[in-house]
Structures are given as C-alpha cells and as structure tokens.
Motif scaffolding. Sequence first.
Motif, PDB file in Angstrom:
ATOM      1  N   THR A   1     -91.420 -24.485  49.905  1.00 34.42           N
ATOM      2  CA  THR A   1     -92.002 -26.409  51.029  1.00 34.42           C
ATOM      3  C   THR A   1     -91.632 -26.549  52.466  1.00 34.42           C
ATOM      4  O   THR A   1     -91.082 -26.482  53.006  1.00 34.42           O
ATOM      5  CB  THR A   1     -91.516 -26.900  49.798  1.00 34.42           C
TER       6      THR A   1
ATOM      7  N   LEU B   1    -102.512 -27.741  41.972  1.00 35.70           N
ATOM      8  CA  LEU B   1    -102.709 -25.823  42.246  1.00 35.70           C
ATOM      9  C   LEU B   1    -103.952 -25.256  42.464  1.00 35.70           C
ATOM     10  O   LEU B   1    -104.878 -24.952  42.273  1.00 35.70           O
ATOM     11  CB  LEU B   1    -101.994 -25.680  40.466  1.00 35.70           C
TER      12      LEU B   1
ATOM     13  N   SER C   1     -95.762 -29.869  50.329  1.00 38.69           N
ATOM     14  CA  SER C   1     -96.731 -29.286  49.875  1.00 38.69           C
ATOM     15  C   SER C   1     -96.096 -28.003  49.586  1.00 38.69           C
ATOM     16  O   SER C   1     -94.614 -27.282  50.573  1.00 38.69           O
ATOM     17  CB  SER C   1     -97.454 -28.950  51.568  1.00 38.69           C
ATOM     18  N   ALA C   2     -96.642 -27.122  49.342  1.00 41.49           N
ATOM     19  CA  ALA C   2     -95.813 -25.186  48.647  1.00 41.49           C
ATOM     20  C   ALA C   2     -96.042 -24.572  49.401  1.00 41.49           C
ATOM     21  O   ALA C   2     -97.859 -24.085  48.660  1.00 41.49           O
ATOM     22  CB  ALA C   2     -94.631 -25.417  47.641  1.00 41.49           C
TER      23      ALA C   2
ATOM     24  N   MET D   1     -90.503 -19.844  46.231  1.00 39.03           N
ATOM     25  CA  MET D   1     -91.590 -20.860  47.332  1.00 39.03           C
ATOM     26  C   MET D   1     -90.261 -21.409  48.168  1.00 39.03           C
ATOM     27  O   MET D   1     -89.493 -21.076  48.352  1.00 39.03           O
ATOM     28  CB  MET D   1     -91.466 -21.561  46.376  1.00 39.03           C
TER      29      MET D   1
ATOM     30  N   LEU E   1     -99.592 -27.120  45.596  1.00 43.13           N
ATOM     31  CA  LEU E   1     -99.077 -25.990  45.549  1.00 43.13           C
ATOM     32  C   LEU E   1     -99.319 -24.906  45.299  1.00 43.13           C
ATOM     33  O   LEU E   1    -100.909 -24.853  44.823  1.00 43.13           O
ATOM     34  CB  LEU E   1     -97.538 -25.964  44.027  1.00 43.13           C
TER      35      LEU E   1
ATOM     36  N   MET F   1     -91.156 -28.562  42.043  1.00 44.72           N
ATOM     37  CA  MET F   1     -92.231 -29.596  42.987  1.00 44.72           C
ATOM     38  C   MET F   1     -92.375 -31.405  42.336  1.00 44.72           C
ATOM     39  O   MET F   1     -91.747 -32.199  43.143  1.00 44.72           O
ATOM     40  CB  MET F   1     -93.264 -28.752  43.283  1.00 44.72           C
TER      41      MET F   1
ATOM     42  N   ALA G   1     -91.863 -23.202  39.646  1.00 49.44           N
ATOM     43  CA  ALA G   1     -91.950 -23.769  40.476  1.00 49.44           C
ATOM     44  C   ALA G   1     -92.841 -25.402  40.813  1.00 49.44           C
ATOM     45  O   ALA G   1     -92.144 -26.166  41.525  1.00 49.44           O
ATOM     46  CB  ALA G   1     -91.940 -23.027  40.876  1.00 49.44           C
ATOM     47  N   LEU G   2     -93.598 -25.400  39.390  1.00 48.99           N
ATOM     48  CA  LEU G   2     -94.340 -26.475  39.551  1.00 48.99           C
ATOM     49  C   LEU G   2     -93.590 -27.856  38.719  1.00 48.99           C
ATOM     50  O   LEU G   2     -93.532 -29.295  39.681  1.00 48.99           O
ATOM     51  CB  LEU G   2     -95.402 -26.682  38.324  1.00 48.99           C
TER      52      LEU G   2
ATOM     53  N   VAL H   1     -96.272 -20.016  46.542  1.00 45.03           N
ATOM     54  CA  VAL H   1     -95.299 -19.574  46.093  1.00 45.03           C
ATOM     55  C   VAL H   1     -95.734 -18.237  45.867  1.00 45.03           C
ATOM     56  O   VAL H   1     -97.133 -18.273  45.923  1.00 45.03           O
ATOM     57  CB  VAL H   1     -95.486 -20.957  45.064  1.00 45.03           C
TER      58      VAL H   1
END
Length: 288
Positions: A98, A16, A104-105, A96, A46, A124, A120-121, A107
């Motif tokens: 991706t 992150l 890979s993303a 978000m 992320l 993903m 989001a996490l 947000v």
Amino acid sequence: MTQTYYYRVAEHVFSLEVPQDCPIIDEMGQYAPFATTKSDDSIFSLRIVPASEFPHIDDLTVEMHQDDDGSQILAGQVNRQPYFEFQLWGHCAARMVTDRQYKSAIVVLEKEPLFGINNALMVMYALATSNLQTALFHSSVVSCDGYAYMFLGKSGTGKSTHSGLWLKHISGTELVNDDNPVVRRMPDGFYVFGSPWSGKTPCYRNVSYPIGGIVQLSQAPYNKIRRLRPLEAYAALVPSISGKRWDKQVAEGLHQTENLLAGEVAVWHLECLPDEAAAQLCSKTTKP
C-alpha cells in the motif's frame, strides 16, 4: 482490460479493480448487499495484479506477525512501503503493498484467493478509516428494539454463544454480524453497521443501528453485570478494535474514536454462564 467495483460499508465507499478474466468476483457474493456506484470520495482503492506486476520481495522488514486459529497476518515494509501477507494454514493466500496513507494498494492472489482478498479489503478498510471516527471491531452483534448490542471478549469467551442466547430467548432479536462489524460516530451518536466480513458465521447484512450497549464478556460460575467507568471502558474497547497501532497516524485516529466511544456509550462487564439467565440479565440491564 480491468473492471472496477464499488462498495459502501458504514457509509464509506471503496473500490476494487480486477482483471476482466479474474474469477474472484464470482466468489464474492457476500459483498453484493454493499455494492454501490462510483463515488468521488472513495476512502481507498485496491487493485488485483498479476505476480509479474508485484514488487520483488528482497528487503522485507517484519513489524508484526499475528496468528489466529490457523490464519496468519504478517505486516512489515518493502522498499519503505507498508507490506502485508495473508496466510491460511501455512499457505500464502495474498500479498499486498500500500501507499503510506493507505489510500491505494495492489494485491496479488495466490492460494485461497477468497480468503486473501477478504483480508486485504478488511485491513485496508480498517487502516483507511482509522482517522474518520470509524473502527472495525472483533465482536458479535445483535439488534433488538431498534438498538444494537455488541459482545466483546477474547476468542473462546463465548461472544457467538451469547448472541445465540439472545436470538433464542430475547424476543425480536436479530443477528447483525458475528465477527467484524463496523462502529462509526455519526452526527447523532455512535452506530454499528453490518459488513461483508463476518468470520465463520455467514451474516452479511447492510444494516445499521444506534448502539444500545457494549458488553465485555468473561466466563464465570455465576451471572453478574456492572457498568464500567470511562477509563475501564476504554481499556475494554482497545483489544477488540483492529488497527496498525505502531503507525502513529493510525494509533492517534483510533485513540480519538475509542476515547469518544468510552465516554458516550454505555460499556458493561458481564461475568456469566452460557445460559438463558445470562441473556435475560444482560438484556434487562443494558437496554436504554
């Protein structure tokens, strides 16, 4: 300037990246038990970005809109890239985008930022691990005598209640996770792992146990349990596993995991009352 944090959940590492002045890290205490060092085999990264760096949403194609007790997830595509929007009580918490491989993303956080980054996490993680014999479950899980017991069912069925009955009446029982544990196939079989995501009950334990049994719950005016055949077990598992099933690569990975899990782990159906007798019956029947 940014800072990168690394976390290990079910032996999968992800990262992150946040701006140095972003206060969200101070609110993410639930991730502390899973903090780890940089890894060359991270499953995804992320990055939190300001709104100015996020793609303009002008050609959104909606593929799914899920509503669950005040929280909503919208999934679709923007500029041919997967797009997700996380809402709480009608307010957008995060958006978000991706890459198509879910490696890979980026947000952008809006209202309710902790809710937004958690979702989001979690999304993903579910997508990036879908082809790694790993599944994020909607389940309440307890441990007892060195094994984990997972309770499945629709919202309101009594998963947390049944875990509570084990905690109260079955000696040696501990709560592993009350909403979003991770199941992963290891070299010696399937294990369930704690995670940083646990719904309304705070339980963020970095622990793992071999699965002693998976129990599908349904309410009834009596207590009765039976073991499901592999095909029945597969059907019982699917609704409890998170994933973007209209994406072929995700669906195929989850199918493989579900098929292996249904064939290798005992899956039961417990029709029950919310009482001690139900917990005792379940414990005596499912323990290896």
